[in-house]
Structure formats: C-alpha cells, structure tokens
Design a protein around this motif. Structure first.
Motif, mmCIF file in Angstrom:
data_model
loop_
_atom_site.group_PDB
_atom_site.id
_atom_site.type_symbol
_atom_site.label_atom_id
_atom_site.label_comp_id
_atom_site.label_asym_id
_atom_site.label_seq_id
_atom_site.Cartn_x
_atom_site.Cartn_y
_atom_site.Cartn_z
ATOM 1 N N VAL A 221 -14.498 25.498 52.393
ATOM 2 C CA VAL A 221 -15.469 25.463 51.306
ATOM 3 C C VAL A 221 -14.788 24.858 50.082
ATOM 4 O O VAL A 221 -13.567 24.875 49.959
ATOM 5 N N VAL A 222 -15.597 24.311 49.184
ATOM 6 C CA VAL A 222 -15.069 23.707 47.966
ATOM 7 C C VAL A 222 -15.502 24.529 46.765
ATOM 8 O O VAL A 222 -16.454 25.326 46.827
ATOM 9 N N ARG A 223 -14.799 24.310 45.698
ATOM 10 C CA ARG A 223 -15.072 25.003 44.438
ATOM 11 C C ARG A 223 -16.525 24.781 44.025
ATOM 12 O O ARG A 223 -17.011 23.656 43.946
ATOM 13 N N GLY A 224 -17.273 25.887 43.748
ATOM 14 C CA GLY A 224 -18.665 25.813 43.312
ATOM 15 C C GLY A 224 -19.669 25.723 44.440
ATOM 16 O O GLY A 224 -20.873 25.627 44.176
ATOM 17 N N GLU A 225 -19.217 25.762 45.687
ATOM 18 C CA GLU A 225 -20.149 25.661 46.818
ATOM 19 C C GLU A 225 -20.881 26.992 47.030
ATOM 20 O O GLU A 225 -20.306 28.085 46.905
ATOM 21 N N LYS A 226 -22.154 26.910 47.374
ATOM 22 C CA LYS A 226 -22.944 28.114 47.650
ATOM 23 C C LYS A 226 -22.459 28.745 48.956
ATOM 24 O O LYS A 226 -22.388 28.085 49.990
ATOM 25 N N ILE A 227 -22.136 30.069 48.887
ATOM 26 C CA ILE A 227 -21.661 30.750 50.095
ATOM 27 C C ILE A 227 -22.533 31.958 50.466
ATOM 28 O O ILE A 227 -22.402 32.518 51.568
ATOM 29 N N GLY A 228 -23.409 32.390 49.568
ATOM 30 C CA GLY A 228 -24.275 33.526 49.884
ATOM 31 C C GLY A 228 -25.204 33.861 48.739
ATOM 32 O O GLY A 228 -25.327 33.101 47.764
ATOM 33 N N LEU A 229 -25.866 35.062 48.866
ATOM 34 C CA LEU A 229 -26.814 35.521 47.857
ATOM 35 C C LEU A 229 -26.460 36.944 47.437
ATOM 36 O O LEU A 229 -26.019 37.777 48.253
ATOM 37 N N ILE A 230 -26.653 37.215 46.125
ATOM 38 C CA ILE A 230 -26.418 38.572 45.626
ATOM 39 C C ILE A 230 -27.412 39.537 46.274
ATOM 40 O O ILE A 230 -28.590 39.230 46.447
ATOM 41 N N GLY A 231 -26.879 40.727 46.615
ATOM 42 C CA GLY A 231 -27.736 41.743 47.234
ATOM 43 C C GLY A 231 -27.369 43.150 46.789
ATOM 44 O O GLY A 231 -26.737 43.356 45.751
ATOM 45 N N ASN A 232 -27.742 44.118 47.644
ATOM 46 C CA ASN A 232 -27.490 45.542 47.346
ATOM 47 C C ASN A 232 -27.078 46.265 48.621
ATOM 48 O O ASN A 232 -27.420 47.437 48.828
ATOM 49 N N SER A 233 -26.350 45.545 49.477
ATOM 50 C CA SER A 233 -25.964 46.108 50.777
ATOM 51 C C SER A 233 -24.716 46.963 50.642
ATOM 52 O O SER A 233 -23.930 46.813 49.701
ATOM 53 N N GLY A 234 -24.507 47.866 51.610
ATOM 54 C CA GLY A 234 -23.324 48.706 51.620
ATOM 55 C C GLY A 234 -23.405 49.834 50.610
ATOM 56 O O GLY A 234 -24.482 50.304 50.229
#
Length: 347
Positions: free
Chosen positions: A306-319
C-alpha cells in the motif's frame, strides 16, 4: 670549188592581210640552243624556290618548338595550382564531415539529457518541494558542475556559427578555421553534458531514495477527522474504570468514514478479534508498524503493498468499543510509541 651553204630557218610574221610580211632568218644552232637555255632557266628558278621553302619551313619549326615549350611550362604550373586547391578542398571536406559527426553525437546526447530532465521535472512536480533538501546538498554550477544555462549558451553559439557559414561566403581558410573552432565548442559541450547527466542521475537516485524514506515514515493522519477521544498512555478504562495503558490514540469519526494508510508499507496482518474488532497491521521501514482497529470494513489483504494515503478500510464500531472511532497505534521494534510524535507536523 664552193662550199655548200648551211641550211637556215626562216620565220615569217604577218600582221594582217593587207600588211607587209616580215621574214627573219635564224640558224639551226640557234633553234636548238634557245629551248635548252629556257629549260635551264626554269630549272634554276624551281631550285631557288625549293631552297626558300626549306628555309621558311625550318624557321616555322623552330617557332613551333619554342611555343610548345612555353605551353608545356604553363600547363605544369597550372597542374601545381590545381593540385594545391584540390588538397585544400579535401581538407575542408574532412573538417566539415567531422563537424557533422560531432553535431549528430551532440544531438543524441541532448536528446538523452532532455529525457532525463523531463523525468526529474515530473518527479519534482509530483512531490513538490520535498526534493529541495536532497538537491541542496549537491554541488552548484560554481563548484565545477555545468549549469543548463551554460550548455544553452554554447549550443546557441554553435548554431550562430553554423548559420554564418551557411549564409555568407567565405574563403577556404576562414571556413576551415570556423569548422575547427566549432568542433572545439562541441567537444567542450559534450563533456559538460556528460557531467550534467551523471550529476542529474545521482540527484534523481538520492531524491527518490529520500522520497521513499519519507513516504515510508508514518506521518500522514489516517482519517479525515483530527479530533481525539482518547490519547496515548495511562487512562481510565471505560469498561472497568481502572487505570490501564492505552497503546495508541482514538480518533473520532462516523461509521463509514475512510481510513488511510499512514505511510508506504506492506500489509502483514488483517482479520477480526473480539477485542480489536476488524483490524489491519502494516509494516514500514525502520522496524515501524501501524495498526488500525475497530473498522467497519477491511479494503486490503495480507501481502499487499500500500502507498501513503491509500484507502485501506472504513471507520466502524467493531470489537471492544464504546462508539464509532478509529484506534490508531504505532509500534517501533515491537514497542508502542506515541503516534502524535509522528503525526504532529501534519495535525
């Protein structure tokens, strides 16, 4: 007794029918001698003419020989002049051929240099002023490295000299001197281009290395929100109420907000944990590691670069979470460090 008279010859001359007749008597000896005398006279005249003709012919032959010698000398001198001019023309042609060859070599070198300059320009445009720190340590044009302005000046000078050669007539010596002088300029320009090319290649390599190092440094804020709900260090645990060590920072956000990679790296782990929720772990240079927890969704996989600033996921409320947020932490040599020390310049 009388002696008999010798016979004689008579010539009768009549001037006309009504005129008197004249008679002349000549002896036989006279009739015989007269033709012989006439023949001798004619023969003598012919012999004289032949002697005169032979003299005049000899005189003409002498004149022709003299003129032939002069003509031969003239031709020999002209051959020497022509040979000298031919030698000068051959020398000039060789100079022009050498100049043409060097001009072609210079054109090729300038094309290669332009390509390298374009690469460096694109790199600078992409990364902005981040290359300045690297290039500032390079020698300036005053330290022996040629500048592009000097190269352009010499190139323009060569073009002007070539235009002068084409536009105005000059003597053989002037053209030869011009070819030699231009050749020296092109030789110096070629050496300067080689030096610039080597310097620019080293600059590009150093800049790319520094850029790679900077991009691998986790300094990019991993979410759009900059609001913290919990900091790094000891805090009151929201579930137990006891003081516990918090190994990262909690960034406020809405469910579905984008999570970004803080630096270039390789995804080393992803998955779900009852405490961490959906999480991502990324390895970076310098034994640095970033972790993103409590995600709604994971948009990368193990082994992916992955590169700097790349989208890797979404904020959630898991765990183990009390509300939507991103838990972000940085590990260095397997020890947690305060992320704000890395993110402070970009907060």
């Amino acid at each position: 007794m009388k002696r008999a008279r010798r016979p004689s010859w008579s010539f009768v001359v009549m001037r006309g029918a009504d005129k008197t007749v004249k008679q002349f008597s000549v002896s036989k000896r006279s009739v015989v001698v007269a033709p012989v005398a006439a023949a001798i006279a004619v023969t003598g005249a012919i012999a004289g003419l032949q002697l005169k003709a032979a003299y005049e012919l000899r005189h003409l032959e002498d004149q022709l020989f003299s003129q032939s010698a002069q003509f031969t000398q003239t031709i020999t001198g002209m051959d020497g002049v022509i040979a000298g001019k031919d030698e000068a023309i051959v020398s000039l042609q060789q100079e022009i051929l050498n100049l043409s060859r060097q001009a072609q070599e210079m054109k090729s070198k300038m094309s290669q240099l332009d390509e390298l300059e374009n690469k460096l320009k694109l790199f600078i445009e992409k990364y902005g002023g981040s290359i300045n720190d690297t290039t500032s340590s390079e020698p300036s044009s005053g330290s022996g490295k040629p500048s592009s302005g000097v190269v352009q000046t010499l190139a323009n000078r060569s073009e002007r000299q070539a235009a002068t050669y084409t536009a105005s007539p000059a003597s053989t010596m002037q053209i030869a001197m011009l070819a030699q002088h231009t050749s020296l300029d092109l030789g110096a320009l070629s050496e300067m281009v080689d030096a610039m090319e080597a310097s620019m290649e080293q600059t590009l390599i150093k800049a790319q290395h520094k850029r790679a190092t900077v991009d691998a440094y986790p300094s990019l804020w991993p979410a759009r929100s900059k609001q913290l709900t919990s900091g790094f260090g000891y805090r009151k645990d929201p579930f137990t109420g006891r003081a516990t060590f918090h190994a990262g920072i909690d960034i406020d956000g809405e469910i579905g907000d984008v999570v970004f990679s803080a630096a270039d790296g390789t995804v080393s782990d992803t998955g779900y944990d009852s405490r961490l929720g959906n999480y991502i772990v990324i390895d970076h240079l310098g034994e640095l590691q970033t972790t993103y927890m409590h995600l709604k969704r994971i948009d990368t996989k193990i082994g992916e670069d992955v590169v700097r600033g790349e989208k890797i996921g979404l904020i959630g409320n898991s765990g183990r979470s009390t509300g939507p947020h991103l838990h972000f932490q940085i590990m260095q040599r397997n020890e947690p460090v305060n992320p704000l020390k890395f993110l402070a310049k970009h907060s």
